[in-house]
Design an enzyme around this catalytic site. Structure first.
Site, PDB file in Angstrom:
ATOM      1  N   GLY A   1       7.905   8.332  -7.063  1.00 56.13           N
ATOM      2  CA  GLY A   1       8.998   8.939  -7.764  1.00 56.13           C
ATOM      3  C   GLY A   1      10.957   8.734  -6.742  1.00 56.13           C
TER       4      GLY A   1
ATOM      5  N   HIS B   1      11.798   0.193  -9.237  1.00 52.13           N
ATOM      6  CA  HIS B   1       9.786   1.343 -10.077  1.00 52.13           C
ATOM      7  C   HIS B   1      10.560   0.853 -11.150  1.00 52.13           C
ATOM      8  CE1 HIS B   1      11.170   4.288  -6.842  1.00 52.13           C
ATOM      9  NE2 HIS B   1      10.341   3.727  -6.742  1.00 52.13           N
TER      10      HIS B   1
ATOM     11  N   GLN C   1       3.014  -4.256   2.686  1.00 53.74           N
ATOM     12  CA  GLN C   1       2.461  -3.064   2.088  1.00 53.74           C
ATOM     13  C   GLN C   1       2.079  -3.727   0.959  1.00 53.74           C
ATOM     14  OE1 GLN C   1       3.683   0.714   0.734  1.00 53.74           O
ATOM     15  NE2 GLN C   1       3.785  -0.608  -1.740  1.00 53.74           N
TER      16      GLN C   1
ATOM     17  N   SER D   1      16.441   1.205  -2.979  1.00 52.66           N
ATOM     18  CA  SER D   1      15.006   2.023  -2.470  1.00 52.66           C
ATOM     19  C   SER D   1      16.181   3.467  -2.673  1.00 52.66           C
ATOM     20  CB  SER D   1      15.335   1.882  -1.043  1.00 52.66           C
ATOM     21  OG  SER D   1      15.139   2.766  -0.273  1.00 52.66           O
TER      22      SER D   1
HETATM   23  P1  AMP Z   1       7.915   3.246  -3.538  1.00 51.26           P
HETATM   24  O1  AMP Z   1       8.342   4.973  -4.563  1.00 51.26           O
HETATM   25  O2  AMP Z   1       9.064   3.312  -2.668  1.00 51.26           O
HETATM   26  O3  AMP Z   1       6.595   3.529  -2.581  1.00 51.26           O
HETATM   27  O4  AMP Z   1       8.168   2.640  -4.391  1.00 51.26           O
HETATM   28  C1  AMP Z   1       7.150   2.337  -5.202  1.00 51.26           C
HETATM   29  C2  AMP Z   1       6.588   1.036  -5.739  1.00 51.26           C
HETATM   30  O5  AMP Z   1       7.987   0.120  -6.183  1.00 51.26           O
HETATM   31  C3  AMP Z   1       6.082  -0.190  -4.461  1.00 51.26           C
HETATM   32  O6  AMP Z   1       5.299  -1.226  -5.110  1.00 51.26           O
HETATM   33  C4  AMP Z   1       7.550  -0.692  -4.113  1.00 51.26           C
HETATM   34  O7  AMP Z   1       7.284  -1.838  -2.775  1.00 51.26           O
HETATM   35  C5  AMP Z   1       8.304  -0.575  -5.812  1.00 51.26           C
HETATM   36  N1  AMP Z   1       9.786  -1.358  -4.850  1.00 51.26           N
HETATM   37  C6  AMP Z   1      10.301  -0.040  -4.235  1.00 51.26           C
HETATM   38  N2  AMP Z   1      11.964  -0.513  -4.506  1.00 51.26           N
HETATM   39  C7  AMP Z   1      11.961  -1.421  -5.366  1.00 51.26           C
HETATM   40  C8  AMP Z   1      12.401  -2.824  -5.804  1.00 51.26           C
HETATM   41  N3  AMP Z   1      14.276  -2.403  -5.014  1.00 51.26           N
HETATM   42  N4  AMP Z   1      12.879  -4.269  -6.364  1.00 51.26           N
HETATM   43  C9  AMP Z   1      11.393  -4.070  -6.674  1.00 51.26           C
HETATM   44  N5  AMP Z   1      10.116  -3.379  -6.588  1.00 51.26           N
HETATM   45  C10 AMP Z   1      10.191  -2.247  -5.495  1.00 51.26           C
END
Ligand code: AMP
Length: 284
Positions: free
Chosen positions: A34, A40, A156, A188
């Protein structure tokens, strides 16, 4: 406006997925914690090209946070997230609470033997056990044909691919490119922790990756030279504390000494309260 199903129980989303599969749909799954941003959303857009039923999950997974990490303060905004997901044209959102995922007597985890011993796994010892376990559970719950993960969380992605192979999940894993702010900072959810001064320092992560690429293009193939230069660039910025900087094999994550084949430069840096990660593929 498309109708989106918002589901918070395991039995309901499993029944929905069974129904979609019977209808011949290809289910694409994007798991998230989230507080969504363009990164995302790019996974959702990528996902839509691989199937015709897009399911997004929002779940801040407690088992991947260690003591003293930011589980309690992790940013949340469900209403805004649902609106963004709706706009992307997703078909369903899975928003379970912690009890729905981890019942009273929960005791089964997925652990990989080697990949978590590198990079982030060294300073976050429970992290990948939590990630692998929750992803395995979400795969059994959502039953997707395809799952999309970001290359930003490179270790990951490698771990999920390995788990899918080792445990014979019948799921295609897609790795989607990192989405960046206009100046290059990787998006992020944790960027929200940065003060304006720290936001300037945070840019050193991206700058150091580009610097490394330029060094390689000038013929520097010695990994330690690349790591030294990366270290100096980041250290010169206030409020930065390097966790690791590594040049590693893209599949095994084992350190590489000489860059004579494609490698990943991977780093984790604390900038103020925010632990930020980034990486780049370096090709000689
Ligand atoms: P998270 O919500 O941080 O657990 O991320 C969920 C998904 O979004 C994971 O597969 C992350 O690798 C991806 N993600 C997070 N930040 C980015 C970004 N800047 N670019 C591409 N994918 C992302």
């Amino acid at each position: 406006m498309n109708v989106i199903e918002i589901i918070s129980t395991v039995t309901k989303i499993q029944a929905r997925s069974d129904r979609m599969r019977r209808q011949g749909k290809t289910i694409v799954f994007v798991p998230t914690m989230g507080f969504l941003h363009e990164g995302h959303l790019s996974l959702m857009r990528e996902g839509k090209t691989h199937g015709n039923d897009l399911v997004v999950s929002i779940f801040v997974n407690p088992t991947q946070f260690g003591p003293g990490e930011d589980l309690e303060t992790y940013p949340r905004n469900l209403e805004r997230d649902l609106e963004l997901i709706r706009k992307e044209g997703a078909d369903a959102v899975f928003t379970p609470d912690v009890h729905e995922i981890y019942g009273e007597r929960f005791q089964t985890y997925v652990e990989l033997e080697k990949l978590p011993n590198h990079l982030c796994g060294k300073s976050r010892p429970v992290f990948f056990k939590g990630v692998a376990s929750v992803v395995a559970k979400l795969f059994n719950i959502v039953k997707p044909h395809v799952a999309v993960f970001g290359q930003k969380d490179y270790q990951q992605l490698v771990i999920v691919r390995q788990m899918v192979c080792d445990l014979n999940f019948d799921i295609t894993v897609i790795g989607s490119p990192t989405v960046r702010e206009p100046d290059g900072l990787a998006m992020s959810s944790r960027n929200t922790y940065l003060t304006p001064e720290q936001r300037v320092s945070a840019l050193s992560l991206y700058k150091s990756l580009i610097n490394a690429q330029a060094l390689l293009e000038r013929g520097v193939q010695d990994a330690s030279e690349i790591i030294d230069s990366t270290t100096n660039l980041i250290r010169s910025c206030p409020d930065t504390e390097i966790d690791y900087i590594a040049v590693c094999d893209p599949e095994t994550l084992i350190d590489v000494k000489t860059i004579d084949k494609p490698v990943r430069l991977v780093l984790a840096v604390k900038v103020g309260k925010a632990r930020l990660i980034d990486n780049i593929l370096l090709k000689p």
